[in-house]
Design a protein around this motif. Structure first.
Motif, PDB file in Angstrom:
ATOM      1  N   ASP A 121       2.589  -5.643  12.929  1.00 38.56           N
ATOM      2  CA  ASP A 121       2.440  -6.903  13.667  1.00 38.56           C
ATOM      3  C   ASP A 121       3.127  -8.054  12.948  1.00 38.56           C
ATOM      4  O   ASP A 121       3.767  -8.903  13.577  1.00 38.56           O
ATOM      5  CB  ASP A 121       0.952  -7.249  13.823  1.00 38.56           C
ATOM      6  N   THR A 122       2.978  -8.068  11.619  1.00 38.18           N
ATOM      7  CA  THR A 122       3.617  -9.134  10.839  1.00 38.18           C
ATOM      8  C   THR A 122       5.129  -9.093  11.067  1.00 38.18           C
ATOM      9  O   THR A 122       5.770 -10.125  11.313  1.00 38.18           O
ATOM     10  CB  THR A 122       3.333  -8.932   9.328  1.00 38.18           C
TER      11      THR A 122
ATOM     12  N   ASN B 264       0.832  -1.212   0.000  1.00 39.63           N
ATOM     13  CA  ASN B 264       0.000   0.000   0.000  1.00 39.63           C
ATOM     14  C   ASN B 264       0.865   1.260   0.000  1.00 39.63           C
ATOM     15  O   ASN B 264       0.505   2.280  -0.600  1.00 39.63           O
ATOM     16  CB  ASN B 264      -0.968  -0.005   1.200  1.00 39.63           C
TER      17      ASN B 264
ATOM     18  N   ARG C 146      -2.468   9.325  17.978  1.00 44.58           N
ATOM     19  CA  ARG C 146      -2.995   7.960  18.058  1.00 44.58           C
ATOM     20  C   ARG C 146      -2.080   7.018  18.863  1.00 44.58           C
ATOM     21  O   ARG C 146      -2.525   6.287  19.732  1.00 44.58           O
ATOM     22  CB  ARG C 146      -3.146   7.425  16.620  1.00 44.58           C
ATOM     23  N   ASP C 147      -0.782   7.050  18.548  1.00 40.04           N
ATOM     24  CA  ASP C 147       0.134   6.070  19.155  1.00 40.04           C
ATOM     25  C   ASP C 147       0.727   6.536  20.476  1.00 40.04           C
ATOM     26  O   ASP C 147       1.113   5.711  21.301  1.00 40.04           O
ATOM     27  CB  ASP C 147       1.319   5.776  18.208  1.00 40.04           C
TER      28      ASP C 147
ATOM     29  N   THR D  35      -0.852   6.600   8.146  1.00 38.72           N
ATOM     30  CA  THR D  35      -2.306   6.706   8.325  1.00 38.72           C
ATOM     31  C   THR D  35      -3.075   5.541   7.702  1.00 38.72           C
ATOM     32  O   THR D  35      -4.261   5.390   7.949  1.00 38.72           O
ATOM     33  CB  THR D  35      -2.844   8.030   7.721  1.00 38.72           C
ATOM     34  N   GLY D  36      -2.414   4.720   6.886  1.00 37.42           N
ATOM     35  CA  GLY D  36      -3.082   3.573   6.257  1.00 37.42           C
ATOM     36  C   GLY D  36      -3.124   2.383   7.211  1.00 37.42           C
ATOM     37  O   GLY D  36      -2.881   2.530   8.414  1.00 37.42           O
ATOM     38  N   PRO D  37      -3.445   1.182   6.681  1.00 36.44           N
ATOM     39  CA  PRO D  37      -3.500  -0.010   7.525  1.00 36.44           C
ATOM     40  C   PRO D  37      -2.156  -0.244   8.237  1.00 36.44           C
ATOM     41  O   PRO D  37      -1.102  -0.052   7.639  1.00 36.44           O
ATOM     42  CB  PRO D  37      -3.771  -1.140   6.528  1.00 36.44           C
ATOM     43  N   GLN D  38      -2.230  -0.664   9.507  1.00 31.43           N
ATOM     44  CA  GLN D  38      -1.008  -0.804  10.314  1.00 31.43           C
ATOM     45  C   GLN D  38      -0.598  -2.274  10.516  1.00 31.43           C
ATOM     46  O   GLN D  38       0.261  -2.575  11.330  1.00 31.43           O
ATOM     47  CB  GLN D  38      -1.206  -0.127  11.681  1.00 31.43           C
ATOM     48  N   GLY D  39      -1.252  -3.170   9.780  1.00 28.38           N
ATOM     49  CA  GLY D  39      -1.036  -4.603   9.990  1.00 28.38           C
ATOM     50  C   GLY D  39       0.409  -5.049   9.789  1.00 28.38           C
ATOM     51  O   GLY D  39       0.878  -5.986  10.440  1.00 28.38           O
TER      52      GLY D  39
ATOM     53  N   LYS E  40      -0.378  10.483  13.884  1.00 25.93           N
ATOM     54  CA  LYS E  40       0.386   9.358  14.431  1.00 25.93           C
ATOM     55  C   LYS E  40       0.759   9.622  15.904  1.00 25.93           C
ATOM     56  O   LYS E  40       0.593   8.745  16.762  1.00 25.93           O
ATOM     57  CB  LYS E  40       1.651   9.151  13.575  1.00 25.93           C
TER      58      LYS E  40
ATOM     59  N   GLU F 166       0.846   7.467   3.734  1.00 30.66           N
ATOM     60  CA  GLU F 166       0.129   6.189   3.688  1.00 30.66           C
ATOM     61  C   GLU F 166       0.628   5.249   4.804  1.00 30.66           C
ATOM     62  O   GLU F 166      -0.170   4.579   5.467  1.00 30.66           O
ATOM     63  CB  GLU F 166       0.310   5.538   2.306  1.00 30.66           C
TER      64      GLU F 166
END
Ligand SMILES: Cc1ncc(COP(=O)(O)O)c(C=O)c1O
Length: 411
Positions: free
Chosen positions: A296-297, A52, A87-88, A289-293, A84, A286
């Motif tokens: 974790d991976t 992404n 949020r974090d 602010t985009g997906p943060q998955g 960011k 991106e």
């Protein structure tokens, strides 16, 4: 000056290209000659940048975002950074309190160049990233190392900090999770250090949070400005997409701090690189602010590799390994290996010699602890494929088991 003879500035006196880059070069050369080398010196994720993020960069190019941007970052990027931080980290910054640069390193450079004069001191808890030392020196100031040893989890105590502070102290650099030790300061530990700092209004804090998302233990991430909002005006919070999102080559970092500091840092950046790369900024928007998955991976992979490495090296005689709580580095003590003798009769006097021996005999690249201000150690990166890590451990064990203690001369 003799014609054709380069006279370098006193600013860079005694500085060379980092040992890590030299080691990486040695590994490349060996590989080019067909030798199977495993490089545990890497300071960057071995993953690819998430799709992404790459797509956002391609879209930015197609949309013509290829010109100069605002010096300290586009409005979109600054807002992504603010989001960011909120949020974090539960940190609120206005647009004039954030700045974007070419990597965390440029923000650190900007801040030191903008605030330090000859005679000023910067407190550096060691072991730490060597660049801090050289940037402080380039800025004309003096690094003051305060050493955290293995027994203290490679962290410094409030008492050590109190003793290191002088009227000339201008900054202390806190890097948690740490490169090279992987140590993570808890909120309580940071609060105790900040309590000392609170009494010294001229002393500012630089929080280098680039390994924020690479953590394994239960200790939640803590950053100084969130712990002591009353000191936020003299804390610069530095971060980057480099390590978190496997974007080291994109050169994109950011910082939040007092508006007058951000303004002064912008002056430095305006006469060095100007704005950070326009395309990298679009990609970083991106990432933040985009997906943060992806985070974790990546963390799951690093945790698995950490275990492979730590379990493996802990079983090697002469190595004391502490499992890092964060970052992708293990910092292992090797003082028991010093003064041992190699099969061809050479004595290994220090960590540099042990690192050289491992490159020569095991074909494994490691970085000596001296590079981080704490000799008698090696830094081993586990941003490396699982199979390579297992093989590296095997080879290191074979090479190190072949060392002999030096015999005492007969009386
Ligand atoms: C502790 C620490 N801070 C900052 C950096 C630099 O980050 P960037 O690539 O964003 O400049 C590094 C890179 O190795 C690092 O280890």
């Amino acid at each position: 000056m003799k014609e054709g003879v380069l006279s370098t500035s006193s600013r860079i006196e005694g500085m060379g290209v980092s040992k890590i880059l030299q080691l990486a070069q040695a590994a490349r050369e060996l590989r080019a000659n067909g030798v199977s080398v495993i490089d545990l010196s890497a300071g960057q994720p071995d993953f690819d940048t998430p799709d992404n993020v790459k797509s956002a960069a391609k879209a930015a190019i197609d949309a013509g975002q290829t010109r100069y941007t605002a010096l300290d970052g586009t409005a979109e990027m600054k807002d992504a950074v603010r989001e960011k931080f909120r949020r974090d980290n539960n940190l609120s910054y206005e647009r004039n309190e954030v700045m974007v640069g070419a990597g965390a390193k440029q923000l650190i450079f900007n801040a030191f160049m903008a605030t330090l004069d000859a005679g000023d001191e910067v407190i550096l808890p060691t072991p730490c990233w060597l660049s801090y030392f050289d940037i402080v020196k380039i800025a004309g100031a003096k690094p003051v190392a305060v050493s955290g040893q293995l027994e203290a989890g490679y962290k410094i105590t409030p008492d050590q900090l109190r003793k290191a502070i002088t009227p000339k102290s201008r900054w202390i650099l806190l890097n948690s999770p740490s490169n090279p030790s992987g140590a993570v300061y808890s909120a309580a530990e940071l609060a105790a250090l900040l309590e000392v700092i609170a009494d010294h209004p001229r002393l500012w804090v630089m929080a280098d949070d680039v390994y924020e998302h690479i953590r394994f233990g239960d200790t939640p991430f803590a950053t100084p400005a969130a712990i002591r909002p009353d000191l936020k005006q003299r804390i610069l919070t530095v971060n980057a997409v480099s390590k978190a999102f496997a974007m080291t080559g994109w050169r994109l970092g950011y910082a939040g701090g007092a508006p007058e500091l951000i303004r002064a840092m912008s002056v430095v950046q305006s006469q060095s690189t100007s704005n950070p790369c326009s395309v990298s900024q679009a990609a970083a928007v991106e990432a933040l602010t985009g997906p943060q998955g992806f985070l974790d991976t990546a963390r799951t992979a690093y945790a698995r590799r950490r275990d492979i490495l730590i379990n493996g090296v802990s079983a090697i005689d002469g190595i004391e390994a502490r499992a890092p709580e964060g970052s992708f580095f293990a910092f292992v003590r090797i003082t028991d290996l010093l003064e041992r003798q190699t099969p061809d009769g050479t004595i290994l006097p220090d960590d540099n010699a042990v690192s050289d021996y491992l490159l020569d005999k095991a074909k494994v690249v490691t970085v000596p602890g001296s590079e981080f201000g704490l000799p008698g150690h090696l830094r081993l990166s586990f941003a490396v494929a699982d199979t390579d890590l297992s093989l590296a451990v095997e080879r290191m064990k074979t090479a190190l088991d072949a060392l002999q203690p030096v015999k005492e001369p007969a009386q």
